[in-house]
Design a protein around this motif. Structure first.
Motif, PDB file in Angstrom:
ATOM      1  N   VAL A  86     -19.460 -51.129  12.975  1.00  0.00           N
ATOM      2  CA  VAL A  86     -19.429 -50.009  12.038  1.00  0.00           C
ATOM      3  C   VAL A  86     -18.935 -48.743  12.723  1.00  0.00           C
ATOM      4  O   VAL A  86     -18.187 -47.950  12.145  1.00  0.00           O
ATOM      5  CB  VAL A  86     -20.829 -49.786  11.429  1.00  0.00           C
ATOM      6  N   THR A  87     -19.339 -48.531  13.975  1.00  0.00           N
ATOM      7  CA  THR A  87     -18.917 -47.311  14.676  1.00  0.00           C
ATOM      8  C   THR A  87     -17.415 -47.256  14.842  1.00  0.00           C
ATOM      9  O   THR A  87     -16.798 -46.188  14.712  1.00  0.00           O
ATOM     10  CB  THR A  87     -19.582 -47.236  16.058  1.00  0.00           C
ATOM     11  N   GLU A  88     -16.769 -48.395  15.111  1.00  0.00           N
ATOM     12  CA  GLU A  88     -15.313 -48.415  15.267  1.00  0.00           C
ATOM     13  C   GLU A  88     -14.617 -48.215  13.928  1.00  0.00           C
ATOM     14  O   GLU A  88     -13.558 -47.590  13.860  1.00  0.00           O
ATOM     15  CB  GLU A  88     -14.868 -49.729  15.917  1.00  0.00           C
ATOM     16  N   ARG A  89     -15.207 -48.745  12.878  1.00  0.00           N
ATOM     17  CA  ARG A  89     -14.624 -48.526  11.560  1.00  0.00           C
ATOM     18  C   ARG A  89     -14.681 -47.048  11.191  1.00  0.00           C
ATOM     19  O   ARG A  89     -13.723 -46.487  10.659  1.00  0.00           O
ATOM     20  CB  ARG A  89     -15.349 -49.360  10.499  1.00  0.00           C
ATOM     21  N   ARG A  90     -15.799 -46.403  11.500  1.00  0.00           N
ATOM     22  CA  ARG A  90     -15.943 -44.980  11.200  1.00  0.00           C
ATOM     23  C   ARG A  90     -14.936 -44.155  12.007  1.00  0.00           C
ATOM     24  O   ARG A  90     -14.364 -43.197  11.490  1.00  0.00           O
ATOM     25  CB  ARG A  90     -17.371 -44.515  11.505  1.00  0.00           C
ATOM     26  N   ARG A  91     -14.711 -44.536  13.260  1.00  0.00           N
ATOM     27  CA  ARG A  91     -13.750 -43.799  14.073  1.00  0.00           C
ATOM     28  C   ARG A  91     -12.333 -43.984  13.529  1.00  0.00           C
ATOM     29  O   ARG A  91     -11.537 -43.048  13.552  1.00  0.00           O
ATOM     30  CB  ARG A  91     -13.815 -44.255  15.533  1.00  0.00           C
ATOM     31  N   MET A  92     -12.012 -45.162  13.026  1.00  0.00           N
ATOM     32  CA  MET A  92     -10.681 -45.370  12.461  1.00  0.00           C
ATOM     33  C   MET A  92     -10.526 -44.594  11.159  1.00  0.00           C
ATOM     34  O   MET A  92      -9.454 -44.052  10.870  1.00  0.00           O
ATOM     35  CB  MET A  92     -10.437 -46.869  12.227  1.00  0.00           C
ATOM     36  N   GLU A  93     -11.594 -44.536  10.370  1.00  0.00           N
ATOM     37  CA  GLU A  93     -11.555 -43.712   9.161  1.00  0.00           C
ATOM     38  C   GLU A  93     -11.311 -42.250   9.522  1.00  0.00           C
ATOM     39  O   GLU A  93     -10.566 -41.537   8.843  1.00  0.00           O
ATOM     40  CB  GLU A  93     -12.877 -43.854   8.390  1.00  0.00           C
ATOM     41  N   ALA A  94     -11.947 -41.811  10.620  1.00  0.00           N
ATOM     42  CA  ALA A  94     -11.762 -40.424  11.067  1.00  0.00           C
ATOM     43  C   ALA A  94     -10.315 -40.188  11.486  1.00  0.00           C
ATOM     44  O   ALA A  94      -9.723 -39.148  11.150  1.00  0.00           O
ATOM     45  CB  ALA A  94     -12.705 -40.124  12.224  1.00  0.00           C
ATOM     46  N   LYS A  95      -9.735 -41.122  12.220  1.00  0.00           N
ATOM     47  CA  LYS A  95      -8.342 -40.970  12.646  1.00  0.00           C
ATOM     48  C   LYS A  95      -7.410 -40.929  11.440  1.00  0.00           C
ATOM     49  O   LYS A  95      -6.433 -40.165  11.417  1.00  0.00           O
ATOM     50  CB  LYS A  95      -7.951 -42.108  13.582  1.00  0.00           C
ATOM     51  N   LEU A  96      -7.698 -41.752  10.435  1.00  0.00           N
ATOM     52  CA  LEU A  96      -6.873 -41.738   9.238  1.00  0.00           C
ATOM     53  C   LEU A  96      -6.987 -40.397   8.521  1.00  0.00           C
ATOM     54  O   LEU A  96      -5.981 -39.834   8.050  1.00  0.00           O
ATOM     55  CB  LEU A  96      -7.282 -42.874   8.301  1.00  0.00           C
ATOM     56  N   HIS A  97      -8.200 -39.868   8.435  1.00  0.00           N
ATOM     57  CA  HIS A  97      -8.390 -38.591   7.746  1.00  0.00           C
ATOM     58  C   HIS A  97      -7.662 -37.469   8.479  1.00  0.00           C
ATOM     59  O   HIS A  97      -7.002 -36.632   7.845  1.00  0.00           O
ATOM     60  CB  HIS A  97      -9.878 -38.259   7.641  1.00  0.00           C
ATOM     61  N   LEU A  98      -7.752 -37.451   9.797  1.00  0.00           N
ATOM     62  CA  LEU A  98      -7.038 -36.430  10.554  1.00  0.00           C
ATOM     63  C   LEU A  98      -5.524 -36.613  10.429  1.00  0.00           C
ATOM     64  O   LEU A  98      -4.773 -35.625  10.386  1.00  0.00           O
ATOM     65  CB  LEU A  98      -7.458 -36.471  12.025  1.00  0.00           C
TER      66      LEU A  98
END
Length: 363
Positions: A86-98
């Motif tokens: 889940v932590t890696e998915r959240r980080r990828m979501e963050a990268k997409l948002h940025l």
């Protein structure tokens, strides 16, 4: 404008910092950071500035109010393998948002219009995802045979492809944007053949799953990608009757169509060219030759996205933006912006070629 608690939390996690680490860098208690991220405390301008410095980002990024899309949102699609933490998915979501914020900011002052249409199709109104892929090839006037540069077609349709560092279990994540263009953040460590398949897969999501992503969405996107990259009526004659003695032939097909050897084995099984037993034998053979997870791209040139770079060039040559100006638009620090887009920290802009008429300056 006050800081957005969600953005502070998002950037902190992206930088792999705990609340304790951030609190130490800012000079406050961990509980104070926790209350800020929970929206209970409203930090002063000075505290926000210190948080931005600690997170190596501009204050304007922390003030962004655009909502972050979660991985289960209908307008956001992951191409990922199972067991993703889940932590890696959240980080990828963050990268997409940025990445979304960067594209949105850099498009300010540019009258951007995609030159190719990107239709959305209801999966219930078409015979199959393969039919949708054939429609796209006709609509985009893609010649028969391999697609020489899939990336150029995607960018012409308004899909911004942003490379990023990601764990091997994540290939890409795509966000459908209400502005009329879309963003795909992809793992820059993928081999070229998997990269092309991933981009075709994400295109399938954008076309097929505008309003609904059911349990079969991943398989539907896979079927779309397979037909787009290697149409059945064109590839069937090359796969009919193949055996494990034809490994060299499959490698030649890989070089010509620019998709992986395992892709052709799977395609042959789907098209009824080989049995399930033969498919297993092929996979055993590929494993023994190190071809199942190939990491070396023999003679396959990478497809580099250029759309965002060309937009940056327009800003530099026409708007005479400095590196600081570009970074501010992209919601990044100058150092991070220069490193990501290959721009020197202190150098005048060189002359660059102009874009097509589809990319114009707003007067």
């Amino acid at each position: 404008m006050s800081a957005n608690p969600q953005m502070i939390s998002l950037v902190r996690e992206l930088r792999r910092m705990t609340q304790t680490h951030l609190a130490e860098a800012v000079g406050v208690r961990q509980g104070f950071i926790s209350m800020i991220e929970a929206g209970v405390r409203d930090p002063s301008d000075e505290v926000v500035r210190l948080i931005a410095n600690a997170l190596d980002c501009p204050v304007t990024l922390l003030e962004e109010q655009a909502p972050v899309r979660g991985g289960e949102a209908q307008d956001l699609h992951f191409r990922r393998r199972k067991t993703l933490p889940v932590t890696e998915r959240r980080r990828m979501e963050a990268k997409l948002h940025l990445s979304y914020l960067t594209v949105r900011g850099l498009l300010s002052g540019i009258d951007y219009e995609p030159s190719l249409p990107l239709p959305t199709l209801d999966i219930d109104d078409i015979d199959s995802p393969a039919e949708a892929a054939r429609l796209i090839r006709r609509l985009w006037r893609i010649p028969t045979g391999p697609i020489p540069d899939l990336t150029a077609y995607l960018e012409a349709a308004g899909i911004f492809l942003i490379p990023c560092s990601a764990p091997s279990k994540i290939d890409a994540v795509t966000r459908r944007c209400e502005e009329g263009w879309h963003v795909t953040a992809y793992n820059k460590g993928m081999p070229v053949d998997r990269d092309r398949l991933t981009r075709a897969h994400e295109l399938g999501h954008l076309i097929l799953h505008e309003r609904y992503s059911g349990a079969d969405a991943e398989e539907e996107a896979n079927e779309f990608a397979a037909e787009l990259l290697a149409p059945a009526d064109e590839i069937y004659p090359h796969l009919a009757g193949i055996t494990t003695r034809d490994l060299g032939k499959l490698i030649d097909l890989r070089m010509h169509w620019k998709v992986s050897v395992p892709f052709f084995v799977h395609r042959a099984a789907d098209l009824g060219c080989i049995s399930e037993r033969q498919q297993r034998s092929f996979y055993q053979l590929l494993n023994s030759h190190g071809l199942m997870r190939q990491t070396v791209d023999h003679q396959l040139p990478p497809e580099q996205p250029t759309l965002l770079t060309r937009i940056i060039d327009v800003h530099r040559t026409t708007h005479e933006y400095t590196l600081d100006d570009l970074a501010e638009s992209a919601r990044m620090t100058p150092q991070r912006f220069g490193a990501k887009f290959g721009l020197p920290q202190h150098k005048a802009a060189d002359d660059t070629t102009s874009l097509s008429s589809k990319l114009k300056i707003v007067r």
